[in-house]
Design a protein around this motif. Structure first.
Motif, PDB file in Angstrom:
ATOM      1  N   HIS A 142      87.387  -7.535  84.241  1.00 57.03           N
ATOM      2  CA  HIS A 142      87.403  -6.299  83.453  1.00 57.03           C
ATOM      3  C   HIS A 142      88.755  -6.215  82.743  1.00 57.03           C
ATOM      4  O   HIS A 142      89.788  -6.348  83.391  1.00 57.03           O
ATOM      5  N   THR A 143      88.730  -6.007  81.436  1.00 54.35           N
ATOM      6  CA  THR A 143      89.959  -5.884  80.656  1.00 54.35           C
ATOM      7  C   THR A 143      89.999  -4.523  79.981  1.00 54.35           C
ATOM      8  O   THR A 143      89.031  -4.108  79.345  1.00 54.35           O
ATOM      9  N   ILE A 144      91.128  -3.847  80.161  1.00 51.90           N
ATOM     10  CA  ILE A 144      91.382  -2.544  79.556  1.00 51.90           C
ATOM     11  C   ILE A 144      92.667  -2.679  78.751  1.00 51.90           C
ATOM     12  O   ILE A 144      93.624  -3.296  79.211  1.00 51.90           O
ATOM     13  N   SER A 145      92.686  -2.087  77.566  1.00 54.51           N
ATOM     14  CA  SER A 145      93.879  -2.183  76.727  1.00 54.51           C
ATOM     15  C   SER A 145      94.125  -0.849  76.025  1.00 54.51           C
ATOM     16  O   SER A 145      93.180  -0.195  75.578  1.00 54.51           O
ATOM     17  N   TYR A 146      95.406  -0.477  75.952  1.00 52.58           N
ATOM     18  CA  TYR A 146      95.832   0.729  75.246  1.00 52.58           C
ATOM     19  C   TYR A 146      96.938   0.350  74.267  1.00 52.58           C
ATOM     20  O   TYR A 146      97.713  -0.563  74.524  1.00 52.58           O
ATOM     21  N   GLY A 147      97.016   1.097  73.175  1.00 53.83           N
ATOM     22  CA  GLY A 147      98.108   0.943  72.220  1.00 53.83           C
ATOM     23  C   GLY A 147      98.886   2.234  72.108  1.00 53.83           C
ATOM     24  O   GLY A 147      98.286   3.311  72.097  1.00 53.83           O
ATOM     25  N   TRP A 148     100.198   2.123  72.057  1.00 55.83           N
ATOM     26  CA  TRP A 148     101.065   3.278  71.805  1.00 55.83           C
ATOM     27  C   TRP A 148     101.714   3.058  70.450  1.00 55.83           C
ATOM     28  O   TRP A 148     102.330   2.015  70.203  1.00 55.83           O
ATOM     29  N   SER A 149     101.575   4.039  69.585  1.00 53.69           N
ATOM     30  CA  SER A 149     102.200   3.937  68.263  1.00 53.69           C
ATOM     31  C   SER A 149     102.651   5.310  67.807  1.00 53.69           C
ATOM     32  O   SER A 149     102.369   6.319  68.450  1.00 53.69           O
ATOM     33  N   ALA A 150     103.313   5.328  66.666  1.00 52.15           N
ATOM     34  CA  ALA A 150     103.785   6.585  66.087  1.00 52.15           C
ATOM     35  C   ALA A 150     102.705   7.251  65.243  1.00 52.15           C
ATOM     36  O   ALA A 150     102.979   8.183  64.528  1.00 52.15           O
ATOM     37  N   GLY A 151     101.488   6.769  65.303  1.00 56.94           N
ATOM     38  CA  GLY A 151     100.372   7.370  64.584  1.00 56.94           C
ATOM     39  C   GLY A 151      99.735   6.408  63.608  1.00 56.94           C
ATOM     40  O   GLY A 151     100.040   5.217  63.574  1.00 56.94           O
ATOM     41  N   SER A 153      99.971   5.938  60.469  1.00 62.05           N
ATOM     42  CA  SER A 153     100.800   5.284  59.450  1.00 62.05           C
ATOM     43  C   SER A 153     101.677   4.172  60.036  1.00 62.05           C
ATOM     44  O   SER A 153     102.287   3.413  59.293  1.00 62.05           O
ATOM     45  N   ASP A 154     101.712   4.058  61.348  1.00 59.86           N
ATOM     46  CA  ASP A 154     102.528   3.045  62.022  1.00 59.86           C
ATOM     47  C   ASP A 154     101.773   1.711  62.020  1.00 59.86           C
ATOM     48  O   ASP A 154     100.603   1.649  62.397  1.00 59.86           O
ATOM     49  N   ASN A 155     102.439   0.638  61.607  1.00 62.16           N
ATOM     50  CA  ASN A 155     101.804  -0.682  61.574  1.00 62.16           C
ATOM     51  C   ASN A 155     101.987  -1.479  62.858  1.00 62.16           C
ATOM     52  O   ASN A 155     101.387  -2.531  63.014  1.00 62.16           O
ATOM     53  N   THR A 156     102.864  -1.010  63.750  1.00 62.24           N
ATOM     54  CA  THR A 156     103.084  -1.709  65.006  1.00 62.24           C
ATOM     55  C   THR A 156     102.718  -0.799  66.171  1.00 62.24           C
ATOM     56  O   THR A 156     102.632   0.420  66.034  1.00 62.24           O
ATOM     57  N   ALA A 176      98.793  -7.373  84.420  1.00 63.89           N
ATOM     58  CA  ALA A 176      99.127  -6.331  83.440  1.00 63.89           C
ATOM     59  C   ALA A 176     100.173  -6.890  82.502  1.00 63.89           C
ATOM     60  O   ALA A 176     101.110  -7.562  82.941  1.00 63.89           O
ATOM     61  N   SER A 177     100.021  -6.618  81.208  1.00 64.71           N
ATOM     62  CA  SER A 177     100.987  -7.138  80.239  1.00 64.71           C
ATOM     63  C   SER A 177     101.359  -6.064  79.231  1.00 64.71           C
ATOM     64  O   SER A 177     100.636  -5.081  79.035  1.00 64.71           O
ATOM     65  N   LEU A 178     102.499  -6.307  78.582  1.00 64.80           N
ATOM     66  CA  LEU A 178     103.004  -5.421  77.533  1.00 64.80           C
ATOM     67  C   LEU A 178     103.627  -6.277  76.457  1.00 64.80           C
ATOM     68  O   LEU A 178     104.392  -7.199  76.730  1.00 64.80           O
ATOM     69  N   VAL A 179     103.288  -5.953  75.200  1.00 70.15           N
ATOM     70  CA  VAL A 179     103.841  -6.669  74.059  1.00 70.15           C
ATOM     71  C   VAL A 179     103.789  -5.751  72.840  1.00 70.15           C
ATOM     72  O   VAL A 179     102.919  -4.864  72.766  1.00 70.15           O
ATOM     73  N   ARG A 180     104.702  -5.933  71.925  1.00 67.93           N
ATOM     74  CA  ARG A 180     104.636  -5.216  70.655  1.00 67.93           C
ATOM     75  C   ARG A 180     103.796  -6.063  69.706  1.00 67.93           C
ATOM     76  O   ARG A 180     104.042  -7.258  69.530  1.00 67.93           O
ATOM     77  N   THR A 181     102.771  -5.428  69.081  1.00 64.35           N
ATOM     78  CA  THR A 181     101.857  -6.134  68.194  1.00 64.35           C
ATOM     79  C   THR A 181     101.686  -5.379  66.887  1.00 64.35           C
ATOM     80  O   THR A 181     102.064  -4.209  66.776  1.00 64.35           O
ATOM     81  N   GLN A 182     101.090  -6.061  65.928  1.00 62.69           N
ATOM     82  CA  GLN A 182     100.667  -5.423  64.686  1.00 62.69           C
ATOM     83  C   GLN A 182      99.326  -4.731  64.948  1.00 62.69           C
ATOM     84  O   GLN A 182      98.484  -5.255  65.668  1.00 62.69           O
ATOM     85  N   LYS A 183      99.145  -3.558  64.365  1.00 62.60           N
ATOM     86  CA  LYS A 183      97.898  -2.829  64.526  1.00 62.60           C
ATOM     87  C   LYS A 183      96.805  -3.442  63.661  1.00 62.60           C
ATOM     88  O   LYS A 183      97.071  -3.905  62.555  1.00 62.60           O
ATOM     89  N   ASP A 184      95.591  -3.403  64.189  1.00 67.17           N
ATOM     90  CA  ASP A 184      94.408  -3.731  63.389  1.00 67.17           C
ATOM     91  C   ASP A 184      93.978  -2.444  62.704  1.00 67.17           C
ATOM     92  O   ASP A 184      93.804  -1.422  63.346  1.00 67.17           O
ATOM     93  N   HIS A 185      93.869  -2.491  61.402  1.00 69.06           N
ATOM     94  CA  HIS A 185      93.485  -1.249  60.694  1.00 69.06           C
ATOM     95  C   HIS A 185      92.050  -1.268  60.378  1.00 69.06           C
ATOM     96  O   HIS A 185      91.296  -1.920  60.083  1.00 69.06           O
TER      97      HIS A 185
END
Length: 185
Positions: A142-151, A153-156, A176-185
């Protein structure tokens, strides 16, 4: 560039986030280890290396760290809980930080991961990116993923991912992992 500054500013809030009181057990140790390594040091990854050195965490040799680094360059350290159960913290040179548990109560790990990853410190916005079940050779994962961004308009974004495997034959039951990524729009 503004969104990157917001992410870094929010990072300063992560160490100040309240610790969740819980009994000293494996799933709690796993999540606390993830929070105190990957989450705490993601803006300054050299700080994680310094923390591992200060704690005298045993660094895995290259021939043993490859699995935890996905075959990429980086470092991996062994950590143990109070019962002597082993965990691995890995930091790839490309910035992916992860924590692995060979054995884990996957239901409890998922609950605790959801609690820390589904709510971001302001001004960041948390968004669920994935909730996927798959069948692999050793059984269901089972894989769960969340993104934190500034909203919007934020690309990362900061991407938090947890993969669990219920099978005792799985080489790892929680990662569990953490990385800064580009957002998929």
């Amino acid at each position: 560039m503004r969104s990157l500054a917001v992410l870094f500013a929010a990072a300063m809030l992560l160490p100040a986030m309240p610790a969740r009181a819980a009994p000293a057990d494996g799933h709690t140790f796993f999540i606390q280890l993830f929070a105190s390594t990957c989450m705490k040091h993601y803006t300054h990854l050299e700080g994680l290396k310094d923390a591992m050195a200060a704690e005298h965490a045993a660094e895995l040799p290259a021939e043993k760290s490859g699995f935890f680094l996905g075959g990429q360059p980086g470092k991996a350290w062994v950590r143990s809980d109070s019962d002597g159960v082993g965990y691995v913290v890995s930091l790839r040179d490309d910035g992916i930080c992860a924590v692995f548990a060979q054995k884990a109560d996957t239901v409890m790990v998922e609950q605790q991961f959801n609690a820390i990853a589904s709510t971001s410190p302001k001004p960041l916005v948390a968004e669920k990116l994935m909730d996927q079940n798959k069948m692999v050779e050793t059984g269901p994962i089972h894989t769960i993923s969340y993104g934190w961004s500034a909203g919007k308009s934020d690309n990362t974004q900061l991407t938090f991912t947890l993969t669990t495997a219920v099978s005792p034959d799985a080489p790892v039951q929680a990662m569990a992992s953490l990385v800064r990524t580009q957002k998929d729009h």
